[in-house]
Each structure stands twice: as structure tokens, then as C-alpha cells.
Design a protein around this motif. Structure first.
Motif, PDB file in Angstrom:
ATOM      1  N   ALA A   5      29.023  19.537  84.482  1.00  0.00           N
ATOM      2  CA  ALA A   5      28.880  20.985  84.658  1.00  0.00           C
ATOM      3  C   ALA A   5      29.906  21.727  83.801  1.00  0.00           C
ATOM      4  O   ALA A   5      29.595  22.771  83.207  1.00  0.00           O
ATOM      5  CB  ALA A   5      29.055  21.351  86.135  1.00  0.00           C
TER       6      ALA A   5
ATOM      7  N   ARG B 129      29.185  24.448  80.644  1.00  0.00           N
ATOM      8  CA  ARG B 129      29.800  25.774  80.435  1.00  0.00           C
ATOM      9  C   ARG B 129      30.431  25.863  79.055  1.00  0.00           C
ATOM     10  O   ARG B 129      30.354  26.907  78.386  1.00  0.00           O
ATOM     11  CB  ARG B 129      30.874  26.041  81.498  1.00  0.00           C
ATOM     12  CG  ARG B 129      30.425  25.997  82.931  1.00  0.00           C
ATOM     13  CD  ARG B 129      29.359  27.032  83.267  1.00  0.00           C
ATOM     14  NE  ARG B 129      29.237  27.282  84.674  1.00  0.00           N
ATOM     15  CZ  ARG B 129      28.674  26.463  85.547  1.00  0.00           C
ATOM     16  NH1 ARG B 129      28.173  25.309  85.144  1.00  0.00           N
ATOM     17  NH2 ARG B 129      28.583  26.790  86.825  1.00  0.00           N
TER      18      ARG B 129
ATOM     19  N   ASP C  55      23.426  25.250  87.573  1.00  0.00           N
ATOM     20  CA  ASP C  55      23.737  26.677  87.543  1.00  0.00           C
ATOM     21  C   ASP C  55      22.534  27.509  87.120  1.00  0.00           C
ATOM     22  O   ASP C  55      22.671  28.687  86.800  1.00  0.00           O
ATOM     23  CB  ASP C  55      24.919  26.949  86.615  1.00  0.00           C
ATOM     24  CG  ASP C  55      24.675  26.419  85.205  1.00  0.00           C
ATOM     25  OD1 ASP C  55      23.596  25.847  84.955  1.00  0.00           O
ATOM     26  OD2 ASP C  55      25.564  26.577  84.359  1.00  0.00           O
TER      27      ASP C  55
END
Length: 595
Positions: free
Chosen positions: A40, A44, A196
Motif C-alpha cells: 500500500a 502511494r 484505497d
């Protein structure tokens, strides 16, 4: 120890091995282990690289026909307006679109189906959407038209790698109406959303059993646009897709990372109503793979990307198709693992040396520069070469190297400070405490002219006294006497230049002269006489210690005198000579203090 730089501790080179091994562990773990948290974080960082790179112009190979809110309001959507779609097929065929890809699920049978079925039957450029379902359709019940369309669409794969194939999900397909199959091919329109909810990748193929793989709509559109034969497309599950003479690397699920060109609307997008009303010139559609899809918010086919929060699925599929046709894919091939490992390892080694620079100020400047250089390399590789190096591994290696080396240097600095403190303590035993710090730092001048006060002190009648006492008692007496001299000199910032038997020379004005040096010398002389009255020694059981003190203030030369291995700081000049001769005057006149 000769200078400020010698006061900075260094980390032993042996610690570099710890940094190197740990950097390699981080790199290997990122390559072979799956960690949701670090994955994750890497997602980003990938988004950030897109944003730093900024928008880029997409290739002129794709376009989107948008079923927007205005089209839904005019034409309705339950089910999708067949007649309007049939007219769009005709207009795109006439305009010379290379591919007509429907990102619409044409599932329901209606009375308005024949016009669209007829339009699809007259073109060989149509690609129809296939979705996934939890309610599988028995292949025995599958209409012959759909079975034929699937067989036209399937690409072969290397299924001998059972371990890789077994890890791939086998989807159940939700197929369009058989009447629409015609000469069309089928392709899935699956888009992968991360945790996300950002759409970063699309699967190029889906395994549908045996040696068969169903292409994704971007792959099928690119194949038709470029004219690549279906037999020239071959799947290596979880590794790559051979696409003509190119090898397209994929991740474990057969997906590629979408090279987003910018926010919503970056890929040329035209309203369905404008196409129907003839407001879109044919030249804007000619030679392009055109994706017809829903963009209306009410149809819920919107995704987040690194640039926008509401990009239509059709535009994401069109973007991926443009990536494939222009060979502008984000490169994530295993070959990059070695390059990423070199960057992470090199950054860690440079961070170690930066933290370990002799000067702490230089280290504080160099460490951010190393970080910036490593991260800039990651960004340049992405922006200029489309290489998606593992930024998480690089940052992890840099962070460990920096914090570990800084912690080791801090510990070494504490040990050095303790050693210096002990060293200065030993040094103060032999020189004035006012000189110990300057001497340790190497700041004492070799020669300097200045003002100073010079004090001489000795014991009246010491020669006779020493001849009548054993040597050991005389030595004990001198030790107590010298301690008295030291106590009085230190109380008034005097520096004892040397002891001479029962006498001593004390200088006031070292290491730096001051306006109160003369007064300090007089106060020290008075203290010596007062302390002498209370002096207690076995050598003088019944007598008071008689001291003679002489003082003179004036110009002197402060200098370090002696040989190469043993030297001392003292003062010379007529002021010293006068102070010494005043001792004789005190002796002749029976005085205790002459200044």
C-alpha cells in the motif's frame, strides 16, 4: 588531539557490512514477500511519481464516446438505448474508427435489439464487453453464437506451469446477448481497484480453463488496432504476454500498471449525443480505437486514479489500450529488480558514508543530499524511462542506513566524550585547569606578547629545614606545600608555570590577559600568607610556615617552550626577572610580600 575535527567520533568501517546486509534483506523481502502494508505504501509512492511527472499528451490512438448524464436523460438507460448505439456503430464505421469497443454490458433482450444486432453484424471492428458473475452459465446452455464469439476471442497460454495457473482465479463469465455476437469478439472489462479504491492496473487476460485465456478489452483493442494476429498473442501466466514481437511483463495476476496520462478527459472524450447529432468531425475518430462507455455519475462506473477521483472506466480501458499501442507501458519487469537493488544498496552505502563524515556539519548537509539523489533517481527513472523501481525498498534501505549509522555514531560520540573527559582530568593533574581545555583543543599560541602579573613564592629558611629532616618527610612537606600553592592560585585564576623545590612561579593573565590580573595576583599573595598561618605539618610541629611572596605586573612574552615531546606554557621577559629579584629584596628586608 589537535583540532576540533578530532573531537568528532566515527563509526567503524565494519558497521558498513551491517548496513549492506540489511539493505539486501530489505530488497529481497520486497521482491519475494507480499506485505499489504508496504504494498500500500508503494502504491502511494507510485501515485506521487505520477503527480510529480505531471500530465503528458496521450497518443492519438484512442478516444472515448461518453454516455453522459445528458445522454441518459434524453435516451434513458434501462436497458442501454439499442437504437442510439446502432447509429453510433454506423457513424464510427463511416468515420474509419479502427476499433469499436463497447464498455457496456448488453445483457437484456429487448424489442429494440434488431437494429443494433444488424449494425454489429455489418462491421468487423466491434469488441463486446464480458463481465464476471457469481452465477455461472453452464457452457452446455451457451448459445452457438456466443460460443463461436468466445472461440474467436480466446488466446492460448502456457498452462504447463501448473503452480502459476493454479494461483489464477478462474472467472465465471457474464456474456452479452447472442444476437449481438455477429462478427464481434469478446473481451473482459475488469479493472483492479486497490484497497484505497484507486485503479492502478488492469488484467491483460483472464484464465477461462484449459489453455484458454480471454483477453482484456485494452489488449483486444490494441491487437485489432495494430493488426496483430490472434495466433501471435501468447500468455505466460503470472509472468508476461507475448504480443507479436513484444513481450509485455505482467504481475502475478497477469495485470499491468496503467500509465495514466492525466486527469479525467485527458484521452479525447466526446458526448454520445454530439456523435448522434453529427457534431464530432470524422477526422477526430478516424484511425482510433474508440471506447463507448458510461461516464454519467448515476451509472457508477467511475474510478479514482493518481490524477482524479472520478475517471470513467471506459477512459481507463482506453488509456491502457493507448499504452499498449504506443508501447508506453510502465515497466515492472523482473529485470528491474536488479536495478532497484543496486539503487537501494548504493543509496544505503552512500548514506553510511554521509553520516560518517568527519565533520558533523558536513554530515548534516550530505545526508539529505544522498536521500534527494536516490529519490530523484527513482523519479527520473519513472518520468523518463517509465521504470517503476521499488521506491519502498530504496526508502527502507536509506532509512535503516541513516538511523543505524547515526545511532552508532551517537554511541561512539558518547564514548569519545567520556574518554576526552577522562583525558582532560588526567591532563589537569599536570597543568592548570584553565589551560587544560585549550591545550586539549590545540588552541594555545606558540608565542604571544601580552600583559601579565607574575608571582613568586618560596619558604623562608627551607634549606636549613630540609637538611635536618629525612628525605621522605621533606617530600611529604613539599606535597602539602604545593597543594597550598595550587589552592590559592586556582582560587584567583592563576596558572602555576612551575614548581622549584619549595618555590613556585604563578602567572595571572593566561590563557588570556584581563584588566584584573594585577589585583588577582595581590589577592593570591595575601591568601598565601593567610593560609600559611594555618599550615600544619610534621616537619614544622612548633613553628608557623614563613612564606615570601613577590609580585610584578608588566609586559611578557607568553610562549610554549621545551622540546618536541615535552613542553610547557610559560612567560618570559623583564617582568619575570623583576618579580624574581623582588624575592631577594623581601629576604634582605625580612618582608613577607613585595609587589
Amino acid at each position: 588531539m589537535t583540532g576540533p575535527q578530532a573531537r568528532h567520533a566515527r563509526v567503524p568501517r565494519a558497521q558498513l557490512a551491517v548496513v549492506t546486509v540489511m539493505a539486501l534483506v530489505i530488497v529481497i523481502w520486497r521482491i519475494f514477500a507480499e506485505g499489504a502494508l508496504t504494498d500500500a505504501f508503494e502504491d502511494r509512492l507510485l501515485d506521487l511519481r505520477f503527480q510529480i511527472r505531471g500530465e503528458v499528451a496521450p497518443p492519438e490512438s484512442a478516444a472515448v464516446i461518453a454516455v453522459d448524464d445528458a445522454a441518459v436523460e434524453r435516451l434513458g438507460w434501462a436497458p442501454p438505448p439499442r437504437k442510439a448505439l446502432a447509429e453510433v456503430v454506423g457513424r464510427l464505421e463511416s468515420a474509419g474508427a479502427s476499433v469499436i469497443a463497447f464498455d457496456l454490458l448488453l445483457l437484456d433482450s429487448t424489442a429494440a435489439d434488431p437494429p443494433l444486432a444488424e449494425a454489429l453484424a455489418t462491421t468487423d471492428r466491434a469488441v463486446l464487453a464480458v463481465a464476471l458473475t457469481n452465477h455461472p452459465q453452464d457452457s452446455a446452455d451457451r448459445a452457438p453464437e456466443l460460443q463461436a464469439a468466445l472461440e474467436r476471442s480466446i488466446v492460448a497460454g502456457l498452462v504447463s506451469e501448473s503452480a502459476r495457473v493454479a494461483s489464477l482465479p478462474r472467472p465465471e463469465l457474464l456474456l452479452p446477448q447472442p444476437d449481438f455476437a455477429g462478427a464481434a469478439t469478446l473481451a473482459h472489462v475488469n479493472i483492479v481497484e486497490s484497497s484505497d479504491r484507486v485503479a492502478r492496473s488492469v488484467p491483460l487476460t483472464l484464465w477461462v480453463g484449459g489453455e484458454d485465456f480471454l483477453p482484456g478489452m485494452p489488449l483486444e483493442a490494441a491487437r485489432r488496432h495494430l493488426g496483430v494476429a490472434r495466433g501471435a498473442v501468447f500468455v505466460e501466466p503470472g509472468r508476461a504476454v507475448r504480443f507479436g514481437d513484444r513481450v509485455i511483463a505482467t504481475d502475478r495476476t497477469g495485470s499491468i500498471t496503467v500509465n495514466h496520462y492525466g486527469p479525467r478527459g485527458t484521452v479525447p472524450t466526446y458526448s454520445l449525443l454530439d456523435v448522434l447529432d453529427g457534431k464530432v468531425p470524422a477526422a477526430l475518430l478516424r484511425g482510433r480505437a474508440v471506447f463507448v462507455g458510461a461516464t454519467a455519475e448515476s451509472l457508477s462506473d467511475l474510478f479514482a486514479t493518481p490524477y482524479s477521483a472520478d475517471v470513467p472506466g471506459a477512459e481507463i480501458l482506453a488509456t491502457a489500450a493507448a499504452n499498449l499501442t504506443a508501447d508506453e507501458l510502465i515497466v515492472e519487469a523482473p529485470a528491474l529488480h536488479a536495478l532497484g537493488a543496486l539503487l537501494a544498496l548504493g543509496g544505503a552505502i552512500l548514506a553510511f558514508h554521509a553520516v560518517n563524515l568527519p565533520s558533523l556539519a558536513a554530515a548534516l548537509l550530505a545526508v539529505p543530499l544522498v536521500w534527494l539523489a536516490a529519490l530523484a533517481a527513482v523519479q527520473v527513472a519513472f518520468s523518463e524511462l517509465r521504470f517503476a523501481l521499488d521506491a519502498t525498498a530504496t526508502i527502507g534501505a536509506l532509512f535503516f542506513a541513516t538511523t543505524w549509522t547515526a545511532a552508532q555514531r551517537f554511541r561512539a560520540q558518547r564514548r569519545l566524550a567520556a574518554a576526552l573527559s577522562e583525558e582532560r582530568g588526567r591532563l589537569s593533574r599536570y597543568v592548570s585547569p584553565f589551560l587544560a581545555e585549550q591545550l586539549a583543543a590545540g588552541r594555545l599560541p606558540e608565542r604571544r606578547s601580552q600583559e601579565a602579573a607574575v608571582l613568586f613564592v618560596d619558604v623562608a629558611g627551607f634549606t636549613t629545614l630540609s637538611e635536618s629532616e629525612p628525605p621522605d618527610r621533606v617530600a611529604a612537606f613539599l606535597a602539602d606545600l604545593h597543594h597550598l600553592y595550587e589552592r590559592c592560585a586556582t582560587a584567583h585564576r592563576g596558572v602555576i608555570s612551575g614548581f622549584d623545590g619549595d618555590g613556585a612561579m604563578v602567572v595571572f593573565g593566561l590563557p588570556e590577559p584581563g584588566p584584573g590580573d594585577g589585583a588577582a595576583a595581590l589577592a593570591c599573595g595575601r591568601m598565601l600568607l593567610a593560609e600559611a598561618a594555618e599550615f600544619d605539618s610534621l616537619v614544622l610541629p612548633d613553628r608557623v610556615l614563613a612564606l615570601r611572596v613577590s609580585i610584578h605586573h608588566g609586559p611578557v612574552t607568553a610562549a610554549i617552550v621545551g622540546g618536541e615531546r615535552q613542553a610547557q606554557l610559560t612567560v618570559t621577559g623583564d617582568t619575570v626577572n623583576v618579580a624574581s629579584r623582588l624575592q631577594e629584596i623581601a629576604k634582605e628586608h625580612g618582608a613577607r610580600l613585595v609587589a
